[in-house]
Design an enzyme around this catalytic site. Sequence first.
Site, PDB file in Angstrom:
ATOM      1  CB  ALA A  15      22.602   4.011  14.083  1.00 46.70           C
ATOM      2  CE1 TYR A 153      22.645  -7.112  26.831  1.00 42.73           C
ATOM      3  CE2 TYR A 153      23.050  -9.414  27.014  1.00 42.73           C
ATOM      4  CZ  TYR A 153      22.867  -8.242  26.132  1.00 42.73           C
ATOM      5  OH  TYR A 153      23.042  -8.342  24.779  1.00 42.73           O
ATOM      6  CB  ILE A 186      28.954 -10.991  17.702  1.00 43.08           C
ATOM      7  CG1 ILE A 186      28.235 -12.428  16.891  1.00 43.08           C
ATOM      8  CG2 ILE A 186      29.485 -10.125  16.481  1.00 43.08           C
ATOM      9  CD1 ILE A 186      27.045 -12.157  16.110  1.00 43.08           C
TER      10      ILE A 186
HETATM   11  P1  NAD Z   1      27.757  -1.475  21.169  1.00 40.60           P
HETATM   12  O1  NAD Z   1      27.820  -1.247  22.408  1.00 40.60           O
HETATM   13  O2  NAD Z   1      28.533  -1.518  20.111  1.00 40.60           O
HETATM   14  O3  NAD Z   1      26.091  -0.988  20.379  1.00 40.60           O
HETATM   15  C1  NAD Z   1      25.253  -0.694  21.202  1.00 40.60           C
HETATM   16  C2  NAD Z   1      24.561   0.707  20.758  1.00 40.60           C
HETATM   17  O4  NAD Z   1      23.324   1.241  21.490  1.00 40.60           O
HETATM   18  C3  NAD Z   1      25.643   1.949  20.999  1.00 40.60           C
HETATM   19  O5  NAD Z   1      25.856   2.466  19.753  1.00 40.60           O
HETATM   20  C4  NAD Z   1      25.022   2.485  22.090  1.00 40.60           C
HETATM   21  O6  NAD Z   1      25.426   4.059  22.048  1.00 40.60           O
HETATM   22  C5  NAD Z   1      23.593   2.568  21.854  1.00 40.60           C
HETATM   23  N1  NAD Z   1      22.593   2.957  22.809  1.00 40.60           N
HETATM   24  C6  NAD Z   1      22.794   2.607  23.960  1.00 40.60           C
HETATM   25  N2  NAD Z   1      21.919   3.359  24.695  1.00 40.60           N
HETATM   26  C7  NAD Z   1      21.200   4.104  23.950  1.00 40.60           C
HETATM   27  C8  NAD Z   1      20.147   4.727  24.184  1.00 40.60           C
HETATM   28  N3  NAD Z   1      19.488   5.045  25.477  1.00 40.60           N
HETATM   29  N4  NAD Z   1      19.437   5.435  23.021  1.00 40.60           N
HETATM   30  C9  NAD Z   1      19.909   5.192  21.845  1.00 40.60           C
HETATM   31  N5  NAD Z   1      21.238   4.380  21.684  1.00 40.60           N
HETATM   32  C10 NAD Z   1      21.859   3.694  22.610  1.00 40.60           C
HETATM   33  O7  NAD Z   1      27.080  -3.237  21.011  1.00 40.60           O
HETATM   34  P2  NAD Z   1      26.621  -4.091  20.096  1.00 40.60           P
HETATM   35  O8  NAD Z   1      27.315  -5.282  20.276  1.00 40.60           O
HETATM   36  O9  NAD Z   1      26.686  -3.615  18.734  1.00 40.60           O
HETATM   37  O10 NAD Z   1      25.182  -4.368  20.464  1.00 40.60           O
HETATM   38  C11 NAD Z   1      24.093  -4.133  19.723  1.00 40.60           C
HETATM   39  C12 NAD Z   1      22.782  -4.832  20.289  1.00 40.60           C
HETATM   40  O11 NAD Z   1      23.189  -6.212  20.215  1.00 40.60           O
HETATM   41  C13 NAD Z   1      22.308  -4.652  21.505  1.00 40.60           C
HETATM   42  O12 NAD Z   1      21.173  -4.739  21.852  1.00 40.60           O
HETATM   43  C14 NAD Z   1      23.228  -5.717  22.445  1.00 40.60           C
HETATM   44  O13 NAD Z   1      22.558  -6.247  23.516  1.00 40.60           O
HETATM   45  C15 NAD Z   1      22.985  -6.856  21.347  1.00 40.60           C
HETATM   46  N6  NAD Z   1      23.707  -8.078  21.403  1.00 40.60           N
HETATM   47  C16 NAD Z   1      25.054  -8.053  21.075  1.00 40.60           C
HETATM   48  C17 NAD Z   1      25.759  -9.330  21.223  1.00 40.60           C
HETATM   49  C18 NAD Z   1      27.447  -9.302  20.837  1.00 40.60           C
HETATM   50  O14 NAD Z   1      27.863 -10.403  20.938  1.00 40.60           O
HETATM   51  N7  NAD Z   1      27.868  -8.097  20.754  1.00 40.60           N
HETATM   52  C19 NAD Z   1      25.211 -10.369  21.424  1.00 40.60           C
HETATM   53  C20 NAD Z   1      23.918 -10.352  21.652  1.00 40.60           C
HETATM   54  C21 NAD Z   1      23.235  -9.150  21.696  1.00 40.60           C
END
Ligand code: NAD
Length: 249
Positions: A15, A153, A186
Amino acid sequence: MRTDLSGRTALVTGASSGFGRHFCQLLARSGADVIAAARRTDLLDSLVADIAAEGGKARALRLDVADEAQVVEALSGLETLDIVVNNAGIAGPSRAIDCEGDEWRSIFDVNVNGAFYVSREAARIMRKAGRGGSIINIASITGLRTAHSAAAYAPSKAAVIHMTKSLAMEWARFGVRVNAIAPGYIETDLNREFLLSPAGEDMKKRIPQRRFGEIADLDGPLLLLASDASAYMTGSVLAVDGGHLASPL
Ligand code: NAD
């Protein structure tokens, strides 16, 4: 649409930034009592304060989802839980030929194992409370199609999608629904460097809507799955990708 979440408790992992931070604000605005879970508690404190300033309810929970004992301990204090968003996730840079075991394992530890530990503990709470619940796994379109430099991934997100269906099948009897959102590209901290690069620009041309998504593009799907508006949905995977999965071969 029955998207009012008043009286519901919602836990969001990862979060502290990106989608997770936004989801906490969105769920709080929809009336939920939010538990913002992440490792970086300093960032959570400012999120909780921002939500409170808007009149919402939120608290911070320190949680490393990859640490099973910590997940069990952190969730053991909760009596009710209605909504869980398994959002914490990490990516790695390598192609398969260069991907060492440490990179592979750390990605699976967070994306797959972490989502499983949190889901299992949440389902135990939901079963005991007897009022059902909704678990939402944040997968990715790379779990449905292949992608370059996503050796671990993409398979991890495919595992999240299959886990979503398995858990949905098993927990339907407790009224616990389990669905996934598969976002396309995104812009967040996770991918900003790539999306803004020439390779990112090339990719954009292959998205039918010719744009990357904005975090707010996920609001409708998230509220749908979190709320009773999706009462008859479980085991579903919603792609939110501007048509990317439908792009021609
Ligand atoms: P982000 O890096 O901003 O957020 C990921 C969050 O997960 C970070 O706050 C990080 O600190 C936290 N995190 C990582 N390891 C952790 C752990 N062991 N325990 C608790 N928290 C942990 O990236 P985002 O783009 O906001 O990604 C959020 C989710 O969406 C992820 O699962 C990512 O794979 C997925 N996603 C993102 C996209 C995109 O285009 N941004 C696309 C598809 C899926």
